[in-house]
Design a protein around this motif. Structure first.
Motif, PDB file in Angstrom:
ATOM      1  N   GLN A  19     -13.161 -69.566  71.703  1.00  0.00           N
ATOM      2  CA  GLN A  19     -12.421 -68.343  72.010  1.00  0.00           C
ATOM      3  C   GLN A  19     -11.715 -68.463  73.353  1.00  0.00           C
ATOM      4  O   GLN A  19     -10.554 -68.063  73.507  1.00  0.00           O
ATOM      5  CB  GLN A  19     -13.386 -67.162  72.018  1.00  0.00           C
ATOM      6  N   ARG A  20     -12.397 -69.030  74.337  1.00  0.00           N
ATOM      7  CA  ARG A  20     -11.794 -69.182  75.664  1.00  0.00           C
ATOM      8  C   ARG A  20     -10.646 -70.193  75.644  1.00  0.00           C
ATOM      9  O   ARG A  20      -9.590 -69.962  76.249  1.00  0.00           O
ATOM     10  CB  ARG A  20     -12.857 -69.613  76.676  1.00  0.00           C
ATOM     11  N   VAL A  24     -17.714 -75.358  62.429  1.00  0.00           N
ATOM     12  CA  VAL A  24     -17.421 -73.945  62.614  1.00  0.00           C
ATOM     13  C   VAL A  24     -16.576 -73.386  61.475  1.00  0.00           C
ATOM     14  O   VAL A  24     -16.799 -72.265  61.007  1.00  0.00           O
ATOM     15  CB  VAL A  24     -16.714 -73.717  63.973  1.00  0.00           C
ATOM     16  N   VAL A  25     -15.604 -74.150  61.002  1.00  0.00           N
ATOM     17  CA  VAL A  25     -14.711 -73.614  59.969  1.00  0.00           C
ATOM     18  C   VAL A  25     -15.444 -73.335  58.660  1.00  0.00           C
ATOM     19  O   VAL A  25     -14.949 -72.582  57.820  1.00  0.00           O
ATOM     20  CB  VAL A  25     -13.509 -74.560  59.705  1.00  0.00           C
ATOM     21  N   HIS A  26     -16.620 -73.913  58.479  1.00  0.00           N
ATOM     22  CA  HIS A  26     -17.379 -73.684  57.254  1.00  0.00           C
ATOM     23  C   HIS A  26     -18.472 -72.630  57.445  1.00  0.00           C
ATOM     24  O   HIS A  26     -19.277 -72.406  56.543  1.00  0.00           O
ATOM     25  CB  HIS A  26     -17.996 -74.997  56.763  1.00  0.00           C
ATOM     26  N   VAL A  77     -12.645 -65.689  66.987  1.00  0.00           N
ATOM     27  CA  VAL A  77     -12.687 -67.151  66.904  1.00  0.00           C
ATOM     28  C   VAL A  77     -11.791 -67.644  65.766  1.00  0.00           C
ATOM     29  O   VAL A  77     -11.079 -68.634  65.905  1.00  0.00           O
ATOM     30  CB  VAL A  77     -14.142 -67.630  66.711  1.00  0.00           C
ATOM     31  N   ARG A  78     -11.808 -66.940  64.634  1.00  0.00           N
ATOM     32  CA  ARG A  78     -10.909 -67.307  63.538  1.00  0.00           C
ATOM     33  C   ARG A  78      -9.457 -67.255  63.992  1.00  0.00           C
ATOM     34  O   ARG A  78      -8.660 -68.162  63.705  1.00  0.00           O
ATOM     35  CB  ARG A  78     -11.114 -66.353  62.359  1.00  0.00           C
ATOM     36  N   MET A 129     -10.040 -72.318  55.111  1.00  0.00           N
ATOM     37  CA  MET A 129     -11.303 -71.594  54.918  1.00  0.00           C
ATOM     38  C   MET A 129     -11.368 -70.335  55.773  1.00  0.00           C
ATOM     39  O   MET A 129     -12.100 -69.396  55.457  1.00  0.00           O
ATOM     40  CB  MET A 129     -12.472 -72.508  55.287  1.00  0.00           C
ATOM     41  N   LEU A 130     -10.611 -70.280  56.847  1.00  0.00           N
ATOM     42  CA  LEU A 130     -10.694 -69.176  57.797  1.00  0.00           C
ATOM     43  C   LEU A 130      -9.750 -68.026  57.464  1.00  0.00           C
ATOM     44  O   LEU A 130      -9.821 -66.970  58.085  1.00  0.00           O
ATOM     45  CB  LEU A 130     -10.381 -69.683  59.213  1.00  0.00           C
ATOM     46  N   VAL A 131      -8.836 -68.230  56.530  1.00  0.00           N
ATOM     47  CA  VAL A 131      -7.843 -67.203  56.202  1.00  0.00           C
ATOM     48  C   VAL A 131      -8.485 -66.131  55.336  1.00  0.00           C
ATOM     49  O   VAL A 131      -9.185 -66.427  54.366  1.00  0.00           O
ATOM     50  CB  VAL A 131      -6.632 -67.827  55.488  1.00  0.00           C
ATOM     51  N   GLY A 132      -8.258 -64.869  55.698  1.00  0.00           N
ATOM     52  CA  GLY A 132      -8.815 -63.762  54.936  1.00  0.00           C
ATOM     53  C   GLY A 132      -8.054 -62.486  55.198  1.00  0.00           C
ATOM     54  O   GLY A 132      -7.082 -62.455  55.977  1.00  0.00           O
TER      55      GLY A 132
END
Length: 668
Positions: free
Chosen positions: A204-205, A224-226, A233-234, A270-273
């Motif tokens: 995030q930073r 992390v992506v899983h 963070v996403r 995987m992070l798209v929602g």
């Protein structure tokens, strides 16, 4: 983390050996028979136990008329205790000393040795002249004999991890980048959170700093992506990937992004929602639309097209490249008529996406939950979907004032979310004022809190408050000035003074009284302020016709050991154009030969590329999440040193630039 806790005897000996290697010629080969051995050995021996005595290391190069003395402390707390002792013992007559730590240069052999031993921010430098050098060395021998053998004071008790996390979120929301680094190190030291959550904070930073390449190279990213990382963070990961892979020559290239999605082993899809429908991170939203359409989720792609973070250019490119219109219609191959864009938006309006019910669902609901739930909700995960605080401003302020003291920590955890979602054109001044009152009642004046107060005060002032409310607010804040105005917090204090000076003045007397309280306290110790901060203080004084003299005295002029190159180029980047103007004015006054460029562009362009490549120092304010321009600047920075202000105001940016200028000073 405190490096001295991990330091071994071999680390200590290696650092000392490297320090006394060329170009430092004061103790050749550390020969015990050399004349310097009898003077220097006691310094090294006294510090070997890493107790309360610092490590004193003299340095002399071939062209030096007198030695330069490094006083190396073991951590930031130790440096804070040694600073007043050095000032009392030597500053008045043996060596100029302004209380500032030395920014160590990794390219310099001796300074690199000190950096590897203790890191930045813990080393002071004393520079006597030939007439006082001998007396200074004698005084330092008495100094170390007094402290030798004393165990180092124990650090304060570890703070709860929850409070540190709240301050970390607040530091990011207010652009206090250095403070966020210190807090992250404290979290690592204290523990209490998993390795996975620690990786979330690091990512995030990095995303906020626009250090996209470093973020995408983070060792934990494939794991992390899983997982199910937090929304922030996403957004950071998707935004970084988009800025690296979606833009070609500063233009959106969806075809290039699609090719990279198929070949990149990092599965960012995987992070798209559907959380992106509420996101304000434009780069992440654009990438989300590309991913959604690529995997056949036409409904999500259309909803993302509606997101108000997209500008018309981005929306036009997406409609053209991805054919985001109703499937029964075709888009002309050469042009994208306005009707096609409007049709896509209408189609999105008619679609609905089932979004998971969240509790609470508003600011008021969240405030009501604070005194009835044992574990507060993670507001940063929820706030994007809420009605803006400005629509229920007075009611939210009333609820804040009504909360019991026991809910304060949970309440102040929401300040970062409030600042992240605040809109300059539609402020929520009553809510901001209520948060300020709670800070004052609880006497919270840590560095991150002062940065938050500056941002909250700016929101209140942007609403043109009534004269009596204005006077009461400034009087309340001024009453606590003795608690938070100091040399160590000078940048934050000047940020507050500058916000008030540049804002409306419904009560001139109240404005002058508040600013005078701050400047008066700093003026007594002006010789310990950086020149650029004094320039800003002089600008504030001039604006309000206050008779403070900030011109350097003869003693202060002795502190300038090197000259800066003529024509140095400084690039200032911030979305706050007022801050840019104030900083540019102060720098030009302090350094008339400098070329100062300013930018508030949200995307890269040829002019910004040229400025980035030519700049010697680049200051990037990160009050909001990173976007295309921040990564663009980092990627195109040539020789320039990039720095991040530790706050949201003019003084914080000036202090960051001043620290980099110290490293660029050349030997006379």
């Amino acid at each position: 983390m405190d490096r001295s806790l991990r330091m071994t005897s071999s680390d200590f000996d290696d650092a000392v050996r490297r320090f006394f290697s060329p170009p430092n010629l004061i103790w050749p080969d550390m020969n015990p028979m050399a004349g310097a051995a009898s003077a220097i050995s006691p310094f090294v021996h006294a510090a070997r136990g890493r107790g309360e005595c610092p490590l004193v290391l003299p340095r002399r190069e071939r062209s030096d008329n007198a030695a330069t003395v490094y006083v190396v402390c073991w951590d930031h707390a130790h440096a804070g205790r040694i600073r007043p002792l050095l000032h009392a013992a030597f500053a008045s007559y043996l060596a100029p000393f302004d209380g500032r730590v030395k920014h160590l240069q990794r390219s310099d052999g001796p300074e690199s040795a000190v950096h590897d031993l203790v890191g930045q921010g813990t080393t002071f430098v004393l520079r006597p002249d030939p007439t006082t050098e001998s007396d200074l060395v004698s005084g330092l021998h008495r100094f170390v004999r007094t402290l030798a053998g004393r165990p180092r004071r124990q650090a304060s008790l570890p703070r709860p991890a929850g409070r540190i996390l709240r301050e970390f979120d607040l530091a990011l929301a207010t652009g206090a980048i250095a403070q966020s680094r210190i807090l992250l190190e404290e979290i690592e030291r204290v523990g209490g959170i998993s390795h996975e959550n620690l990786a979330f904070l690091q990512l995030q930073r990095l995303g906020r700093l626009g250090r996209d390449a470093e973020l995408l190279a983070h060792g934990s990213l494939p794991t992390v992506v899983h997982t199910e990382p937090p929304t922030a963070v996403r957004e950071a990961i998707l935004g970084a990937w988009a800025r690296v892979n979606l833009y070609v020559n500063a233009e959106i290239d969806t075809q290039h992004a699609l090719e990279r999605l198929h070949t990149d082993p990092l599965d960012v899809a995987m992070l798209v929602g559907d959380f992106l429908t509420r996101s304000q991170a434009m780069d992440a939203v654009i990438l989300g639309a590309v991913v959604a359409e690529a995997r056949g989720d036409h409904e999500l792609a259309l909803l993302l097209l509606k997101n108000d973070s997209l500008d018309e250019h981005a929306r036009t490119v997406l409609v053209s490249d991805l054919s985001l219109v109703a499937r029964s219609e075709a888009v002309h191959e050469e042009t994208v008529p306005a009707e096609a864009i409007q049709e896509a938006l209408i189609a999105a309006e008619q679609l609905s996406v089932d979004v998971e019910d969240r509790t609470p669902g508003s600011w008021i609901g969240w405030l009501d939950s604070l005194d009835r739930v044992s574990t507060p909700y993670d507001i940063m995960e929820l706030v994007e979907s809420w009605t803006p605080a400005s629509e229920h401003d007075q009611e939210i302020a009333h609820r804040i004032d009504s909360l019991p003291d026991i809910a304060t920590d949970s309440l102040l955890a929401g300040v970062a979310a409030f600042l992240e979602t605040s809109t300059l054109g539609v402020p929520a001044p009553d809510t901001a004022h209520a948060f300020i009152r709670r800070y004052l009642i609880e006497e919270r004046f840590a560095p991150a809190d002062l940065s938050a107060l500056t941002s909250l005060l700016a929101i209140v002032l942007s609403s043109a408050p009534r004269a009596d409310d204005y006077a009461m607010l400034l009087d309340d804040m001024g009453a606590f000035a003795g608690r938070w105005v100091s040399v160590n917090s000078a940048a934050q204090a000047l940020d507050l003074a500058d916000v008030v000076t540049c804002g409306p003045r419904p009560d001139n007397d109240a404005q002058v009284a508040f600013v005078t309280t701050i400047l008066g306290a700093l003026h007594h110790q002006r010789h310990r302020l950086a020149g650029s901060l004094r320039s800003l203080a002089a600008l504030i004084s001039s604006d309000l016709s206050l008779e403070f003299d900030w011109i350097s005295s003869q003693f202060e002029e002795q502190l300038v050991e090197h000259e800066l190159p003529v024509g140095l180029h400084v690039l200032l980047y911030s979305l706050d154009t007022g801050t840019l103007d104030r900083v540019a004015t102060a720098l030009s006054a302090q350094y008339p030969t400098f070329q100062v460029s300013k930018s508030s562009d949200k995307v890269g362009n040829p002019a910004l590329r040229q400025h980035s490549r030519n700049a010697d120092v680049i200051a990037i304010a990160t009050r909001r999440a990173a976007h295309a321009a921040t990564g663009f600047i980092v990627d195109n920075a040539g020789r320039g040193r990039i720095c991040y202000p530790d706050g949201s105001g003019s003084a914080s940016m000036l202090r960051a630039v001043e620290a980099e200028l110290d490293d660029l000073r050349i030997s006379g």
